[in-house]
Write a protein that holds these residues in place. Structure first.
Motif, PDB file in Angstrom:
ATOM      1  N   ILE A  30      89.572  15.761  42.822  1.00  0.00           N
ATOM      2  CA  ILE A  30      90.599  15.870  43.743  1.00  0.00           C
ATOM      3  C   ILE A  30      90.751  14.348  44.474  1.00  0.00           C
ATOM      4  O   ILE A  30      91.506  14.008  45.048  1.00  0.00           O
ATOM      5  CB  ILE A  30      90.844  17.054  44.906  1.00  0.00           C
ATOM      6  N   LEU A  31      89.382  14.039  44.936  1.00  0.00           N
ATOM      7  CA  LEU A  31      89.391  12.933  45.418  1.00  0.00           C
ATOM      8  C   LEU A  31      90.208  11.627  44.711  1.00  0.00           C
ATOM      9  O   LEU A  31      90.847  10.885  45.579  1.00  0.00           O
ATOM     10  CB  LEU A  31      88.031  12.407  46.049  1.00  0.00           C
ATOM     11  N   PRO A  32      89.711  11.362  43.713  1.00  0.00           N
ATOM     12  CA  PRO A  32      90.458   9.954  42.975  1.00  0.00           C
ATOM     13  C   PRO A  32      92.279  10.224  43.155  1.00  0.00           C
ATOM     14  O   PRO A  32      92.867   9.238  43.529  1.00  0.00           O
ATOM     15  CB  PRO A  32      90.167  10.295  41.695  1.00  0.00           C
ATOM     16  N   GLN A  33      92.635  11.520  43.308  1.00  0.00           N
ATOM     17  CA  GLN A  33      94.276  11.885  43.426  1.00  0.00           C
ATOM     18  C   GLN A  33      94.555  11.333  44.774  1.00  0.00           C
ATOM     19  O   GLN A  33      95.606  10.874  45.017  1.00  0.00           O
ATOM     20  CB  GLN A  33      94.454  13.254  42.959  1.00  0.00           C
ATOM     21  N   GLN A 224      95.762  11.766  57.451  1.00  0.00           N
ATOM     22  CA  GLN A 224      96.442  11.709  56.150  1.00  0.00           C
ATOM     23  C   GLN A 224      95.707  12.608  55.122  1.00  0.00           C
ATOM     24  O   GLN A 224      96.464  13.421  54.281  1.00  0.00           O
ATOM     25  CB  GLN A 224      96.707  10.239  55.543  1.00  0.00           C
ATOM     26  N   TRP A 225      94.478  12.913  55.211  1.00  0.00           N
ATOM     27  CA  TRP A 225      93.539  13.452  54.456  1.00  0.00           C
ATOM     28  C   TRP A 225      93.849  14.966  54.610  1.00  0.00           C
ATOM     29  O   TRP A 225      94.155  15.853  53.555  1.00  0.00           O
ATOM     30  CB  TRP A 225      92.092  13.103  54.677  1.00  0.00           C
ATOM     31  N   HIS A 226      93.951  15.365  55.970  1.00  0.00           N
ATOM     32  CA  HIS A 226      94.154  16.763  56.386  1.00  0.00           C
ATOM     33  C   HIS A 226      95.577  17.158  55.748  1.00  0.00           C
ATOM     34  O   HIS A 226      95.788  18.185  55.036  1.00  0.00           O
ATOM     35  CB  HIS A 226      94.205  16.862  57.796  1.00  0.00           C
ATOM     36  N   ASN A 227      96.594  16.329  56.105  1.00  0.00           N
ATOM     37  CA  ASN A 227      98.206  16.692  55.611  1.00  0.00           C
ATOM     38  C   ASN A 227      97.979  16.774  54.260  1.00  0.00           C
ATOM     39  O   ASN A 227      98.881  17.600  53.436  1.00  0.00           O
ATOM     40  CB  ASN A 227      98.927  15.656  56.127  1.00  0.00           C
ATOM     41  N   TRP A 228      97.378  16.000  53.387  1.00  0.00           N
ATOM     42  CA  TRP A 228      97.442  15.994  51.995  1.00  0.00           C
ATOM     43  C   TRP A 228      96.918  17.319  51.308  1.00  0.00           C
ATOM     44  O   TRP A 228      97.516  17.908  50.622  1.00  0.00           O
ATOM     45  CB  TRP A 228      96.785  14.841  51.426  1.00  0.00           C
ATOM     46  N   LEU A 229      95.540  17.765  52.009  1.00  0.00           N
ATOM     47  CA  LEU A 229      95.021  18.938  51.505  1.00  0.00           C
ATOM     48  C   LEU A 229      95.982  20.047  51.475  1.00  0.00           C
ATOM     49  O   LEU A 229      96.040  20.921  50.423  1.00  0.00           O
ATOM     50  CB  LEU A 229      93.647  19.371  52.353  1.00  0.00           C
ATOM     51  N   ILE A 230      96.854  20.162  52.737  1.00  0.00           N
ATOM     52  CA  ILE A 230      97.711  21.443  52.776  1.00  0.00           C
ATOM     53  C   ILE A 230      99.014  20.915  52.359  1.00  0.00           C
ATOM     54  O   ILE A 230      99.998  21.697  52.572  1.00  0.00           O
ATOM     55  CB  ILE A 230      97.770  21.770  54.282  1.00  0.00           C
ATOM     56  N   SER A 231      99.411  19.644  51.695  1.00  0.00           N
ATOM     57  CA  SER A 231     100.636  19.375  51.170  1.00  0.00           C
ATOM     58  C   SER A 231     100.730  20.251  49.666  1.00  0.00           C
ATOM     59  O   SER A 231      99.724  20.699  49.108  1.00  0.00           O
ATOM     60  CB  SER A 231     101.006  17.903  50.953  1.00  0.00           C
ATOM     61  N   GLU A 232     102.041  20.131  49.086  1.00  0.00           N
ATOM     62  CA  GLU A 232     102.105  20.616  47.915  1.00  0.00           C
ATOM     63  C   GLU A 232     101.311  19.857  46.709  1.00  0.00           C
ATOM     64  O   GLU A 232     100.482  20.615  45.876  1.00  0.00           O
ATOM     65  CB  GLU A 232     103.637  20.582  47.389  1.00  0.00           C
ATOM     66  N   GLY A 233     101.040  18.610  46.954  1.00  0.00           N
ATOM     67  CA  GLY A 233     100.278  17.711  46.226  1.00  0.00           C
ATOM     68  C   GLY A 233      99.022  18.239  46.146  1.00  0.00           C
ATOM     69  O   GLY A 233      98.170  18.196  45.037  1.00  0.00           O
TER      70      GLY A 233
END
Length: 254
Positions: A30-33, A224-233
């Motif tokens: 997931i980190l590369p994404q 941004q990391w925190h929000n990405w983790l819980i985002s649809e993506g």
């Protein structure tokens, strides 16, 4: 890369997290994404949950992803973090020698399985490292009315992968998160013997550290990391991660 993130193209954050997220291969997936989406690199320090809390408490990590919900809530209440969010879950499983000398495969509950191991004084390898897994294991012994000690109970002070290796060498019982077990290659005579009790549920949470307490941290990037983790993506990236066709983490952001 969107222009909104160009300012952070050279940016990185330090993430204190657990050995299970690293050992299972989840971060490699997931980190590369996340980096492709934001230009932000995530540098992971993979330790037991207790150590991850301590690293964050010292202000030596920008973000925290661990699996001890009660400890995470205390971390917020004590002012070290400003926000906590559910990210994903899996479960713990009980592993042991294929001949199952304590007969835990017949147990009707995790408490019964743990009590059977203690009654048989069958070798048990414990991480003994104040990790989320170790904290959960100690709660389960307590549920079983057992205070584990004696020669049969070995506290190793090591991560999940090394603990599984030791258990394989000892032909011992061991509790593991499912993700690390599925990804583990050196099983020798070990097999999965008990699973499915709801007390084996294993929740992971992401924490935003306090800007007031830690003004030196990279809060904008960490957010941004925190929000990405819980985002649809981010949630889809977690769901898509599989080992041998098996999904190892199940997204559950609210």
């Amino acid at each position: 890369m969107s222009t909104a993130f160009n300012a952070y193209a050279e940016g990185y954050i330090t993430l204190a997290s657990t050995t299970s997220t690293e050992n299972s291969g989840l971060f490699s997936s997931i980190l590369p994404q996340f980096e492709d989406a934001t230009g932000i690199e995530v540098r992971v320090v993979a330790v037991g949950t207790g150590q991850a809390f301590e690293i964050a408490r010292r202000g030596d990590a920008d973000s925290l992803l661990v699996h001890d919900t009660a400890g995470e809530q205390r971390f917020v209440e004590n002012g070290y973090a400003s926000e906590r969010a559910d990210v994903m879950y899996n479960d713990f499983v009980l592993i042991g020698p294929a001949d199952d000398p304590a007969n835990i495969s017949e147990a009707q509950s995790a408490a019964e399985a743990f009590a059977a191991i203690a009654n048989a004084e069958a070798p048990f390898a414990s991480r003994g490292d104040d990790s989320g897994t170790n904290r959960a294991e100690l709660r389960l012994w307590k549920n079983a009315g057992v205070e584990p000690d004696g020669e049969w109970y070995r506290e190793l002070g090591s991560g999940m992968g090394p603990t599984l290796n030791t258990a394989a060498a000892m032909d011992a019982y061991v509790m593991s998160d499912r993700a690390t077990w599925v990804a583990f290659g050196n099983r020798q005579n070990l097999t999965l013997l008990f699973e499915g009790d709801k007390v084996l549920f294993n929740q992971y949470g992401s924490l935003l550290l306090s800007e007031e307490k830690y003004p030196h941290l990279k809060h904008d990037l960490a957010k941004q990391w925190h929000n990405w983790l819980i985002s649809e993506g981010g949630q889809q990236a977690i769901a898509d991660f599989k080992v041998d066709g098996q999904q190892l983490f199940f997204p559950d952001a609210k």
